[in-house]
Design an enzyme around this catalytic site. Sequence first.
Site, PDB file in Angstrom:
ATOM      1  N   CYS A   1     -11.861  33.611 -16.262  1.00  0.00           N
ATOM      2  CA  CYS A   1     -10.452  33.844 -15.936  1.00  0.00           C
ATOM      3  C   CYS A   1      -9.568  33.743 -17.186  1.00  0.00           C
ATOM      4  CB  CYS A   1      -9.996  32.827 -14.883  1.00  0.00           C
ATOM      5  SG  CYS A   1      -8.516  33.347 -13.982  1.00  0.00           S
TER       6      CYS A   1
ATOM      7  N   ASP B   1     -10.026  23.761  -7.490  1.00  0.00           N
ATOM      8  CA  ASP B   1      -9.598  23.557  -8.872  1.00  0.00           C
ATOM      9  C   ASP B   1      -9.027  22.156  -8.992  1.00  0.00           C
ATOM     10  OD1 ASP B   1      -9.037  24.083 -11.533  1.00  0.00           O
ATOM     11  OD2 ASP B   1      -7.961  25.942 -11.141  1.00  0.00           O
TER      12      ASP B   1
END
Length: 208
Positions: A11, A129
Amino acid sequence: MLVNRTMIKICGMTRREDVVFAVNIGVDALGFILAKSPRQISLDQVRELTRNLPPFINRVAVVVNPKAEEVKQIERSKLFDYIQFHGSEEPEMLKNTVLKSIKAISIAGEEDLAEVKKYKGSADYLLFDTKIGSQTGGTGESFDWKLINELKLPYILAGGLGVENIEAALEQLNPRAVDLNSQVENKPGKKNHRLVRKTVEKIKKFYD
């Protein structure tokens, strides 16, 4: 039961050379952050970064509390396969997008797992996360994996994953995919190719 192989997403892509490198070493997905972030880029930049991308590489738009029109723009751009939501979006927004959806749930403690019930069934995948204070994602830190050890659903694992801890993550958990970002960078948006390669190699070797 173990999946055949944990899929790999990188990412925060901002440079063409990083995209090419990631594709060439066999990652499965690339994430592009459209929300306010040190790694934020525009749709036009994504178009340039993904020019002539080979087939079967998934492209993920990362957003935070987007307006409905922003989601429509992402859909109309035809640049993406997934939208990854990182805010407090209503489950209906995830259900209504024509793209596949990922809902990020940022975890500091057990109380944050209440979000699983809220979004389960609305998103195609949940992503876990790290939350530190008001910062959700991109912290470079891992959360306590024991909090999700017993979850019986497919998920994506993020949060401070890199060369030093990726094997431990795969041994302790069984994520459907992992999301690499800050631990494989020199600075935000500038990937370190040596760290990317070593981490990807460890993931693939784990399943040999």
